[in-house]
Design a protein around this motif. Structure first.
Motif, mmCIF file in Angstrom:
data_model
loop_
_atom_site.group_PDB
_atom_site.id
_atom_site.type_symbol
_atom_site.label_atom_id
_atom_site.label_comp_id
_atom_site.label_asym_id
_atom_site.label_seq_id
_atom_site.Cartn_x
_atom_site.Cartn_y
_atom_site.Cartn_z
ATOM 1 N N GLU A 1 -5.157 7.348 1.516
ATOM 2 C CA GLU A 1 -3.978 6.502 1.663
ATOM 3 C C GLU A 1 -3.107 6.957 2.827
ATOM 4 O O GLU A 1 -2.567 6.128 3.567
ATOM 5 C CB GLU A 1 -3.169 6.491 0.372
ATOM 6 C CG GLU A 1 -3.850 5.750 -0.760
ATOM 7 C CD GLU A 1 -3.215 6.031 -2.105
ATOM 8 O OE1 GLU A 1 -2.001 6.346 -2.163
ATOM 9 O OE2 GLU A 1 -3.922 5.941 -3.113
ATOM 10 N N PHE B 1 0.818 4.143 -2.682
ATOM 11 C CA PHE B 1 0.717 5.564 -2.325
ATOM 12 C C PHE B 1 1.680 6.385 -3.173
ATOM 13 O O PHE B 1 1.312 7.433 -3.722
ATOM 14 C CB PHE B 1 1.002 5.732 -0.830
ATOM 15 C CG PHE B 1 1.190 7.142 -0.385
ATOM 16 C CD1 PHE B 1 0.137 8.034 -0.406
ATOM 17 C CD2 PHE B 1 2.420 7.587 0.073
ATOM 18 C CE1 PHE B 1 0.306 9.353 0.015
ATOM 19 C CE2 PHE B 1 2.605 8.885 0.497
ATOM 20 C CZ PHE B 1 1.543 9.769 0.461
ATOM 21 N N LEU C 1 -2.813 -1.242 -4.374
ATOM 22 C CA LEU C 1 -3.699 -0.840 -3.276
ATOM 23 C C LEU C 1 -4.689 -1.944 -2.937
ATOM 24 O O LEU C 1 -4.965 -2.199 -1.756
ATOM 25 C CB LEU C 1 -4.425 0.458 -3.626
ATOM 26 C CG LEU C 1 -3.559 1.707 -3.634
ATOM 27 C CD1 LEU C 1 -4.329 2.894 -4.188
ATOM 28 C CD2 LEU C 1 -3.054 2.023 -2.234
ATOM 29 N N ALA D 1 0.826 -1.205 0.000
ATOM 30 C CA ALA D 1 0.000 0.000 0.000
ATOM 31 C C ALA D 1 0.862 1.258 0.000
ATOM 32 O O ALA D 1 0.493 2.266 -0.629
ATOM 33 C CB ALA D 1 -0.933 -0.011 1.203
ATOM 34 N N CYS D 2 2.014 1.217 0.660
ATOM 35 C CA CYS D 2 2.916 2.378 0.641
ATOM 36 C C CYS D 2 3.488 2.601 -0.762
ATOM 37 O O CYS D 2 3.613 3.739 -1.215
ATOM 38 C CB CYS D 2 4.046 2.189 1.649
ATOM 39 S SG CYS D 2 3.525 2.376 3.356
ATOM 40 N N SER E 1 0.352 6.643 -6.642
ATOM 41 C CA SER E 1 -0.734 7.629 -6.761
ATOM 42 C C SER E 1 -0.185 9.038 -6.919
ATOM 43 O O SER E 1 -0.678 9.816 -7.736
ATOM 44 C CB SER E 1 -1.633 7.584 -5.524
ATOM 45 O OG SER E 1 -2.260 6.360 -5.404
ATOM 46 N N ALA F 1 -9.304 3.600 -1.332
ATOM 47 C CA ALA F 1 -8.387 4.422 -2.133
ATOM 48 C C ALA F 1 -8.131 3.772 -3.488
ATOM 49 O O ALA F 1 -8.006 4.467 -4.499
ATOM 50 C CB ALA F 1 -7.076 4.633 -1.383
ATOM 51 N N PHE G 1 -7.309 1.395 2.320
ATOM 52 C CA PHE G 1 -6.541 1.119 1.101
ATOM 53 C C PHE G 1 -7.440 0.605 -0.016
ATOM 54 O O PHE G 1 -7.253 0.954 -1.179
ATOM 55 C CB PHE G 1 -5.420 0.123 1.376
ATOM 56 C CG PHE G 1 -4.354 0.653 2.293
ATOM 57 C CD1 PHE G 1 -3.858 1.933 2.147
ATOM 58 C CD2 PHE G 1 -3.847 -0.136 3.310
ATOM 59 C CE1 PHE G 1 -2.879 2.432 2.988
ATOM 60 C CE2 PHE G 1 -2.864 0.342 4.150
ATOM 61 C CZ PHE G 1 -2.377 1.625 4.000
#
Length: 190
Positions: free
Chosen positions: A83, A12, A172, A8-9, A15, A120, A117
């Motif tokens: 996020e 991010f 994500l 997820a990072c 994104s 997002a 997440f």
């Protein structure tokens, strides 16, 4: 849970890169057999690339921004904010952190992080899909300057930011799913 948070990072960062990069869609215009000139459209600016390679960029006036780009701006920025909240909740909900002493509360924070997440991911998926849908991948004849002899051919292509957006959506969804599954695996009955 750690793997989900790491994915997820990375999503991010994807994104942010997708939001900042100009090439969301590329329009190439041809006239007869001349070299094409390209118009690169992004969320924040439009660049014109001449056949010689010279590039001139300018920001949009808000009324001239296409509808899908207006929506994409808002949705991508909302996704980035969600996020950030998901990452903060995920870090606070980690077992190795002692921000919250109660184990049950930490698990709920981790679940909320995973759900953030996933949400997002949808907020990134919608503008990327919408913009992809508006791009026609065939040559389209257009008359220019109201002159029937002056015929241009226009072709729209996907830009690099859309590919990054698709990859970000996958990261994500995977990250959110892994964080949520760690909650259910540890929790069992809840």
């Amino acid at each position: 849970q750690l793997l989900g948070l790491a994915l997820a990072c990375i999503g991010f960062l994807g994104s942010i890169i997708s939001c900042a990069l100009p090439p969301w869609r590329i329009t190439k215009t041809f006239r007869d057999y001349e070299m094409p000139f390209s118009v690169v459209e992004g969320l924040w600016k439009r660049c014109v690339i001449s056949p010689t390679g010279e590039m001139e960029c300018m920001g949009y006036e808000y009324m001239l921004l296409p509808l899908d780009m207006k929506a994409a701006r808002g949705l991508i920025i909302t996704a980035i904010i969600i996020e950030v909240l998901g990452i903060l909740l995920g870090v606070a909900g980690r077992n190795c952190m002692n921000f919250v002493p109660d184990e049950r509360q930490r698990r709920k924070m981790a679940l909320t992080s995973g759900i953030a997440f996933l949400i997002a991911g949808f907020f990134v998926l919608i503008p990327v899909s919408w913009t992809t849908n508006t791009i026609s991948d065939h040559f389209e004849p257009i008359e220019s300057f109201n002159h029937p002899d002056y015929l241009l051919l226009k072709k729209m292509e996907l830009g690099a930011a859309l590919y990054i957006g698709w990859f970000t959506t996958v990261l994500l969804f995977l990250g959110g799913g892994l964080v949520c599954s760690s909650f259910f695996r540890r929790n069992g009955t809840e």
